[in-house]
Design a protein around this motif. Sequence first.
Motif, PDB file in Angstrom:
ATOM      1  N   GLN A 172       0.843  -1.192   0.000  1.00 41.00           N
ATOM      2  CA  GLN A 172       0.000   0.000   0.000  1.00 41.00           C
ATOM      3  C   GLN A 172       0.880   1.245   0.000  1.00 41.00           C
ATOM      4  N   GLY A 173       0.637   2.145  -0.948  1.00 38.18           N
ATOM      5  CA  GLY A 173       1.413   3.369  -1.044  1.00 38.18           C
ATOM      6  C   GLY A 173       0.928   4.437  -0.082  1.00 38.18           C
ATOM      7  N   LYS A 174       1.524   5.627  -0.215  1.00 41.67           N
ATOM      8  CA  LYS A 174       1.191   6.750   0.653  1.00 41.67           C
ATOM      9  C   LYS A 174       1.009   8.008  -0.187  1.00 41.67           C
ATOM     10  N   LEU A 175      -0.149   8.639  -0.047  1.00 36.83           N
ATOM     11  CA  LEU A 175      -0.458   9.889  -0.735  1.00 36.83           C
ATOM     12  C   LEU A 175      -0.529  11.032   0.262  1.00 36.83           C
ATOM     13  N   PRO A 185     -24.123  29.415   4.584  1.00 38.76           N
ATOM     14  CA  PRO A 185     -23.005  28.621   4.056  1.00 38.76           C
ATOM     15  C   PRO A 185     -23.299  27.127   4.062  1.00 38.76           C
ATOM     16  N   TYR A 186     -22.758  26.443   3.086  1.00 43.63           N
ATOM     17  CA  TYR A 186     -22.688  24.989   3.090  1.00 43.63           C
ATOM     18  C   TYR A 186     -21.336  24.605   2.511  1.00 43.63           C
ATOM     19  N   TYR A 187     -20.987  23.313   2.605  1.00 40.41           N
ATOM     20  CA  TYR A 187     -19.620  22.919   2.306  1.00 40.41           C
ATOM     21  C   TYR A 187     -19.579  21.660   1.455  1.00 40.41           C
ATOM     22  N   TRP A 188     -18.581  21.599   0.590  1.00 36.84           N
ATOM     23  CA  TRP A 188     -18.267  20.394  -0.174  1.00 36.84           C
ATOM     24  C   TRP A 188     -16.859  19.944   0.189  1.00 36.84           C
ATOM     25  N   LEU A 189     -16.698  18.640   0.396  1.00 37.06           N
ATOM     26  CA  LEU A 189     -15.365  18.063   0.431  1.00 37.06           C
ATOM     27  C   LEU A 189     -14.982  17.697  -0.992  1.00 37.06           C
ATOM     28  N   ARG A 190     -13.795  18.085  -1.405  1.00 31.96           N
ATOM     29  CA  ARG A 190     -13.365  17.786  -2.774  1.00 31.96           C
ATOM     30  C   ARG A 190     -11.888  17.441  -2.775  1.00 31.96           C
ATOM     31  N   PHE A 191     -11.490  16.628  -3.761  1.00 30.66           N
ATOM     32  CA  PHE A 191     -10.089  16.249  -3.885  1.00 30.66           C
ATOM     33  C   PHE A 191      -9.324  17.332  -4.623  1.00 30.66           C
ATOM     34  N   GLY A 192      -8.158  17.689  -4.084  1.00 28.84           N
ATOM     35  CA  GLY A 192      -7.252  18.606  -4.747  1.00 28.84           C
ATOM     36  C   GLY A 192      -6.037  17.855  -5.251  1.00 28.84           C
ATOM     37  N   ASP A 193      -4.948  18.569  -5.446  1.00 31.87           N
ATOM     38  CA  ASP A 193      -3.710  17.932  -5.898  1.00 31.87           C
ATOM     39  C   ASP A 193      -3.176  17.018  -4.802  1.00 31.87           C
ATOM     40  N   ARG A 194      -2.674  15.865  -5.221  1.00 34.41           N
ATOM     41  CA  ARG A 194      -2.176  14.892  -4.255  1.00 34.41           C
ATOM     42  C   ARG A 194      -0.812  14.407  -4.697  1.00 34.41           C
ATOM     43  N   GLY A 195       0.189  14.635  -3.865  1.00 41.20           N
ATOM     44  CA  GLY A 195       1.539  14.224  -4.192  1.00 41.20           C
ATOM     45  C   GLY A 195       1.885  12.881  -3.591  1.00 41.20           C
ATOM     46  N   SER A 196       2.971  12.307  -4.084  1.00 36.38           N
ATOM     47  CA  SER A 196       3.469  11.041  -3.566  1.00 36.38           C
ATOM     48  C   SER A 196       4.912  10.872  -4.009  1.00 36.38           C
ATOM     49  N   LYS A 197       5.676  10.141  -3.221  1.00 38.95           N
ATOM     50  CA  LYS A 197       7.042   9.817  -3.599  1.00 38.95           C
ATOM     51  C   LYS A 197       7.095   8.595  -4.518  1.00 38.95           C
ATOM     52  N   PHE A 198       5.952   7.913  -4.684  1.00 38.58           N
ATOM     53  CA  PHE A 198       5.856   6.766  -5.582  1.00 38.58           C
ATOM     54  C   PHE A 198       6.985   5.763  -5.334  1.00 38.58           C
ATOM     55  N   LEU A 245       0.860   2.560  -6.075  1.00 43.90           N
ATOM     56  CA  LEU A 245       0.972   3.803  -6.841  1.00 43.90           C
ATOM     57  C   LEU A 245       2.032   3.697  -7.937  1.00 43.90           C
ATOM     58  N   GLN A 246       3.185   3.151  -7.585  1.00 45.80           N
ATOM     59  CA  GLN A 246       4.266   3.042  -8.558  1.00 45.80           C
ATOM     60  C   GLN A 246       3.910   2.055  -9.663  1.00 45.80           C
ATOM     61  N   ALA A 247       3.303   0.940  -9.310  1.00 50.18           N
ATOM     62  CA  ALA A 247       2.930  -0.056 -10.316  1.00 50.18           C
ATOM     63  C   ALA A 247       1.957   0.535 -11.334  1.00 50.18           C
ATOM     64  N   LEU A 248       0.965   1.250 -10.854  1.00 55.53           N
ATOM     65  CA  LEU A 248      -0.018   1.831 -11.760  1.00 55.53           C
ATOM     66  C   LEU A 248       0.593   2.935 -12.616  1.00 55.53           C
ATOM     67  N   LYS A 249       1.524   3.680 -12.051  1.00 57.86           N
ATOM     68  CA  LYS A 249       2.238   4.700 -12.817  1.00 57.86           C
ATOM     69  C   LYS A 249       2.991   4.071 -13.978  1.00 57.86           C
ATOM     70  N   GLU A 250       3.438   2.830 -13.785  1.00 57.51           N
ATOM     71  CA  GLU A 250       4.168   2.105 -14.823  1.00 57.51           C
ATOM     72  C   GLU A 250       3.245   1.256 -15.698  1.00 57.51           C
ATOM     73  N   ASP A 251       1.934   1.529 -15.620  1.00 58.78           N
ATOM     74  CA  ASP A 251       0.928   0.820 -16.425  1.00 58.78           C
ATOM     75  C   ASP A 251       0.895  -0.676 -16.135  1.00 58.78           C
TER      76      ASP A 251
END
Length: 257
Positions: free
Chosen positions: A183-186, A202-215, A221-227
């Motif tokens: 399991q990787g780490k984001l 007011p009301y609020y949405w949770l949304r995904f932003g940019d997510r980094g990783s050392k892969f 994460l690394q396996a999928l990056k390598e297709d």
Amino acid sequence: MRILLTNDDGIHAEGLAVLERVARTLSDDVWIVAPETDQSGLAHSLTLSEPLRLRKIDEKRYVLRGTPTDCVIMAIREILPEKPDLVLSGINAGGNVADDVTYSGTVAGAIEGTLQGVRSISLSQLYEYDNGGRVIPWEVAETLAPKLLAQLVKADLPPGTFLNVNFPRCAPADVQGIEVTSQGKLDFGLEVEQRADGRGFPYYWLRFGDRGSKFREGTDLQALKEDKISVTPLKLDMTDYAAQDSIARALGFGVAD
């Protein structure tokens, strides 16, 4: 082999239809118990404060107003004549990797199957955006999952372990193999967006932003990056055994047995 299918995207999701076609390459005894509506992000949650409404919509096909966990429990404890030999959860629209497995209703379907003593596998298909819309290459999972599952069901897994499978977002012919991963780490990627309703409240949405990783090498994460297809064994026992001695010493107990 009796196979139970569920998901978190709901009974009408294309990924569930793909999974059914995949499952039927393994067996004719395929049962479906899936949520009535999208249950993404609900993780391993139970419905305890409302009744579970169940409808039979076809032979061996049921829809439940509940979570993926509810669906697996109802299937095994109420619907199926006998416990299934295999639980398949998915195929999710989007990856379930790294920290996100803790939020995933798809992974939760496999968790509950494992708790019920059934070999369980969660499956997810990565996608990409094009012109503001999702482009999901379902043909990757549909082409490659039958042979992969036929191999994985023969694996000797210890009790309490299930498999989390993710397919890369490339053409089937471009997949660079299969990797057994950890399991990787984001980076935490959820943002809180404030908006105002028609009366200015007011009301609020949770949304995904940019997510980094050392892969890191060897991770999903690394396996999928390598297709590559990522196969990650996960387990129900969340005990941190490496930390036990440290905690015991901090409490003055000496070294734990």
